[in-house]
Design a protein around this motif. Structure first.
Motif, PDB file in Angstrom:
ATOM      1  N   MET A   1       0.850  -1.172   0.000  1.00  0.00           N
ATOM      2  CA  MET A   1       0.000   0.000   0.000  1.00  0.00           C
ATOM      3  C   MET A   1       0.898   1.238   0.000  1.00  0.00           C
ATOM      4  SD  MET A   1      -2.883   1.329   2.723  1.00  0.00           S
ATOM      5  CE  MET A   1      -3.483  -0.310   2.925  1.00  0.00           C
ATOM      6  N   ARG A   2       0.661   2.107  -0.966  1.00  0.00           N
ATOM      7  CA  ARG A   2       1.429   3.341  -1.082  1.00  0.00           C
ATOM      8  C   ARG A   2       0.754   4.430  -0.252  1.00  0.00           C
ATOM      9  NH1 ARG A   2       2.084   3.451  -7.553  1.00  0.00           N
ATOM     10  NH2 ARG A   2       3.093   5.453  -7.172  1.00  0.00           N
ATOM     11  N   LYS A   3       1.561   5.317   0.313  1.00  0.00           N
ATOM     12  CA  LYS A   3       1.059   6.452   1.096  1.00  0.00           C
ATOM     13  C   LYS A   3       1.438   7.715   0.331  1.00  0.00           C
ATOM     14  CE  LYS A   3       1.748   3.954   5.383  1.00  0.00           C
ATOM     15  NZ  LYS A   3       2.563   3.880   6.594  1.00  0.00           N
ATOM     16  N   ILE A   4       0.428   8.374  -0.230  1.00  0.00           N
ATOM     17  CA  ILE A   4       0.639   9.442  -1.198  1.00  0.00           C
ATOM     18  C   ILE A   4       0.105  10.774  -0.700  1.00  0.00           C
ATOM     19  CG2 ILE A   4       0.011  10.214  -3.523  1.00  0.00           C
ATOM     20  CD1 ILE A   4      -0.299   7.065  -4.050  1.00  0.00           C
ATOM     21  N   PHE A   5       0.935  11.792  -0.834  1.00  0.00           N
ATOM     22  CA  PHE A   5       0.519  13.177  -0.631  1.00  0.00           C
ATOM     23  C   PHE A   5       0.196  13.712  -2.019  1.00  0.00           C
ATOM     24  CE2 PHE A   5       0.907  17.718  -0.213  1.00  0.00           C
ATOM     25  CZ  PHE A   5       0.534  18.009   1.083  1.00  0.00           C
ATOM     26  N   LEU A   6      -1.049  14.106  -2.254  1.00  0.00           N
ATOM     27  CA  LEU A   6      -1.486  14.614  -3.553  1.00  0.00           C
ATOM     28  C   LEU A   6      -1.404  16.136  -3.541  1.00  0.00           C
ATOM     29  CD1 LEU A   6      -2.706  14.103  -6.356  1.00  0.00           C
ATOM     30  CD2 LEU A   6      -4.969  14.164  -5.263  1.00  0.00           C
ATOM     31  N   ALA A   7      -0.618  16.669  -4.464  1.00  0.00           N
ATOM     32  CA  ALA A   7      -0.444  18.120  -4.568  1.00  0.00           C
ATOM     33  C   ALA A   7      -1.144  18.638  -5.816  1.00  0.00           C
ATOM     34  CB  ALA A   7       1.041  18.465  -4.624  1.00  0.00           C
ATOM     35  N   CYS A   8      -1.612  19.867  -5.719  1.00  0.00           N
ATOM     36  CA  CYS A   8      -2.288  20.509  -6.843  1.00  0.00           C
ATOM     37  C   CYS A   8      -2.196  22.016  -6.639  1.00  0.00           C
ATOM     38  CB  CYS A   8      -3.752  20.075  -6.870  1.00  0.00           C
ATOM     39  SG  CYS A   8      -4.737  20.832  -8.174  1.00  0.00           S
ATOM     40  N   PRO A   9      -2.015  22.785  -7.718  1.00  0.00           N
ATOM     41  CA  PRO A   9      -2.074  24.234  -7.521  1.00  0.00           C
ATOM     42  C   PRO A   9      -3.475  24.600  -7.034  1.00  0.00           C
ATOM     43  CG  PRO A   9      -2.124  23.715  -9.855  1.00  0.00           C
ATOM     44  CD  PRO A   9      -1.872  22.426  -9.120  1.00  0.00           C
ATOM     45  N   TYR A  10      -3.562  25.635  -6.227  1.00  0.00           N
ATOM     46  CA  TYR A  10      -4.858  25.976  -5.657  1.00  0.00           C
ATOM     47  C   TYR A  10      -5.282  27.398  -6.008  1.00  0.00           C
ATOM     48  CZ  TYR A  10      -8.583  26.798  -2.309  1.00  0.00           C
ATOM     49  OH  TYR A  10      -9.785  27.124  -1.735  1.00  0.00           O
ATOM     50  N   SER A  11      -4.520  28.374  -5.569  1.00  0.00           N
ATOM     51  CA  SER A  11      -4.915  29.776  -5.716  1.00  0.00           C
ATOM     52  C   SER A  11      -5.012  30.195  -7.177  1.00  0.00           C
ATOM     53  CB  SER A  11      -3.901  30.679  -5.009  1.00  0.00           C
ATOM     54  OG  SER A  11      -3.878  30.379  -3.640  1.00  0.00           O
ATOM     55  N   HIS A  12      -6.014  31.021  -7.445  1.00  0.00           N
ATOM     56  CA  HIS A  12      -6.217  31.572  -8.785  1.00  0.00           C
ATOM     57  C   HIS A  12      -7.183  32.742  -8.649  1.00  0.00           C
ATOM     58  CE1 HIS A  12      -7.250  31.851 -13.042  1.00  0.00           C
ATOM     59  NE2 HIS A  12      -6.143  31.141 -13.264  1.00  0.00           N
ATOM     60  N   ALA A  13      -7.051  33.731  -9.516  1.00  0.00           N
ATOM     61  CA  ALA A  13      -7.936  34.902  -9.468  1.00  0.00           C
ATOM     62  C   ALA A  13      -9.378  34.540  -9.794  1.00  0.00           C
ATOM     63  CB  ALA A  13      -7.432  35.971 -10.441  1.00  0.00           C
ATOM     64  N   ASP A  14      -9.575  33.496 -10.569  1.00  0.00           N
ATOM     65  CA  ASP A  14     -10.915  33.065 -10.971  1.00  0.00           C
ATOM     66  C   ASP A  14     -11.386  31.951 -10.028  1.00  0.00           C
ATOM     67  OD1 ASP A  14     -13.195  32.000 -12.201  1.00  0.00           O
ATOM     68  OD2 ASP A  14     -12.348  32.153 -14.227  1.00  0.00           O
ATOM     69  N   GLU A  15     -12.439  32.204  -9.283  1.00  0.00           N
ATOM     70  CA  GLU A  15     -12.959  31.223  -8.325  1.00  0.00           C
ATOM     71  C   GLU A  15     -13.405  29.926  -9.000  1.00  0.00           C
ATOM     72  OE1 GLU A  15     -15.878  32.778  -5.625  1.00  0.00           O
ATOM     73  OE2 GLU A  15     -14.693  34.575  -5.223  1.00  0.00           O
ATOM     74  N   ARG A  16     -13.813  30.006 -10.256  1.00  0.00           N
ATOM     75  CA  ARG A  16     -14.205  28.794 -10.982  1.00  0.00           C
ATOM     76  C   ARG A  16     -13.002  27.871 -11.179  1.00  0.00           C
ATOM     77  NH1 ARG A  16     -16.954  31.399 -16.041  1.00  0.00           N
ATOM     78  NH2 ARG A  16     -15.129  32.670 -15.641  1.00  0.00           N
ATOM     79  N   VAL A  17     -11.840  28.462 -11.443  1.00  0.00           N
ATOM     80  CA  VAL A  17     -10.624  27.659 -11.609  1.00  0.00           C
ATOM     81  C   VAL A  17     -10.283  26.965 -10.291  1.00  0.00           C
ATOM     82  CG1 VAL A  17      -8.138  27.751 -12.078  1.00  0.00           C
ATOM     83  CG2 VAL A  17      -9.730  29.059 -13.511  1.00  0.00           C
ATOM     84  N   VAL A  18     -10.389  27.686  -9.193  1.00  0.00           N
ATOM     85  CA  VAL A  18     -10.119  27.100  -7.873  1.00  0.00           C
ATOM     86  C   VAL A  18     -11.055  25.917  -7.637  1.00  0.00           C
ATOM     87  CG1 VAL A  18     -10.194  27.523  -5.379  1.00  0.00           C
ATOM     88  CG2 VAL A  18      -9.222  29.251  -6.904  1.00  0.00           C
ATOM     89  N   HIS A  19     -12.324  26.105  -7.937  1.00  0.00           N
ATOM     90  CA  HIS A  19     -13.298  25.024  -7.722  1.00  0.00           C
ATOM     91  C   HIS A  19     -13.019  23.838  -8.656  1.00  0.00           C
ATOM     92  CE1 HIS A  19     -16.900  23.272  -6.104  1.00  0.00           C
ATOM     93  NE2 HIS A  19     -17.320  23.022  -7.334  1.00  0.00           N
ATOM     94  N   GLU A  20     -12.653  24.102  -9.901  1.00  0.00           N
ATOM     95  CA  GLU A  20     -12.321  23.020 -10.834  1.00  0.00           C
ATOM     96  C   GLU A  20     -11.112  22.235 -10.347  1.00  0.00           C
ATOM     97  OE1 GLU A  20     -11.863  25.023 -14.581  1.00  0.00           O
ATOM     98  OE2 GLU A  20     -14.022  25.404 -14.739  1.00  0.00           O
ATOM     99  N   ARG A  21     -10.136  22.924  -9.760  1.00  0.00           N
ATOM    100  CA  ARG A  21      -8.968  22.241  -9.206  1.00  0.00           C
ATOM    101  C   ARG A  21      -9.370  21.354  -8.037  1.00  0.00           C
ATOM    102  NH1 ARG A  21      -4.626  27.283  -9.423  1.00  0.00           N
ATOM    103  NH2 ARG A  21      -4.189  27.128 -11.660  1.00  0.00           N
ATOM    104  N   PHE A  22     -10.252  21.859  -7.201  1.00  0.00           N
ATOM    105  CA  PHE A  22     -10.776  21.086  -6.072  1.00  0.00           C
ATOM    106  C   PHE A  22     -11.445  19.801  -6.571  1.00  0.00           C
ATOM    107  CE2 PHE A  22     -14.813  20.494  -3.606  1.00  0.00           C
ATOM    108  CZ  PHE A  22     -14.272  19.952  -2.454  1.00  0.00           C
TER     109      PHE A  22
END
Length: 124
Positions: A1-22
Motif C-alpha cells: 500500500m502506497r502512502k501518497i501526498f497529492l499536490a495541486c495548484p490551488y490559488s487563482h484569481a478566478d474562483e471557478r478555476v479554484v473550484h475546478e482544481r478542487f
C-alpha cells in the motif's frame, strides 16, 4: 500500500478555476483510494475550510496551511502532483517537491503515474 501526498495548484484569481482544481483533486484522490492506496489530498481537505474563513486574506491561505501540510507530508511516502495548468508555477508545490526530494522520496506527475492506479473491475 502506497502512502501518497497529492499536490495541486490551488490559488487563482478566478474562483471557478479554484473550484475546478478542487473537483479534479477529488477525482484523482478517489482513483488512488479505489486502487487500494492511501492518499492525503490537501486541496480536497482545505478548500471547504478555506470557504469558511472569515478573516483570512486569500493571498495568505498558503502560509496558513504550510505547517499543516508539513505534518501530513512527514507521514506520506511519496508526492504525486496533479499537473493541471499552473502546477509548475506554484510556490506550494515547489515547497512540497523540495520536502520529498530532500528525503529521497518519490515525486511524480499524475499524468505519468496515473496508469499505476488502474483498478480491475470484476466480471459481471
Amino acid at each position: 500500500m502506497r502512502k501518497i501526498f497529492l499536490a495541486c495548484p490551488y490559488s487563482h484569481a478566478d474562483e471557478r478555476v479554484v473550484h475546478e482544481r478542487f473537483l479534479a483533486c477529488n477525482e484523482v484522490a478517489a482513483t488512488i483510494v479505489e486502487s487500494g492506496n492511501v492518499v492525503f489530498s490537501q486541496v480536497s481537505m482545505s478548500h471547504p475550510i478555506n470557504l469558511a474563513f472569515k478573516t483570512i486574506d486569500p493571498s495568505e491561505v498558503g502560509k496558513l496551511w504550510a505547517p499543516v501540510d508539513a505534518h501530513f507530508m512527514e507521514s506520506m511516502e511519496e508526492l504525486i502532483i496533479l499537473d493541471v495548468d499552473g502546477w509548475d508555477r506554484s510556490s506550494g508545490i515547489e515547497r512540497e517537491i523540495e520536502f520529498f526530494e530532500s528525503r529521497g522520496r518519490r515525486v511524480s506527475l499524475w499524468s505519468q503515474a496515473s496508469e499505476e492506479f488502474v483498478t480491475e473491475t470484476a466480471p459481471a
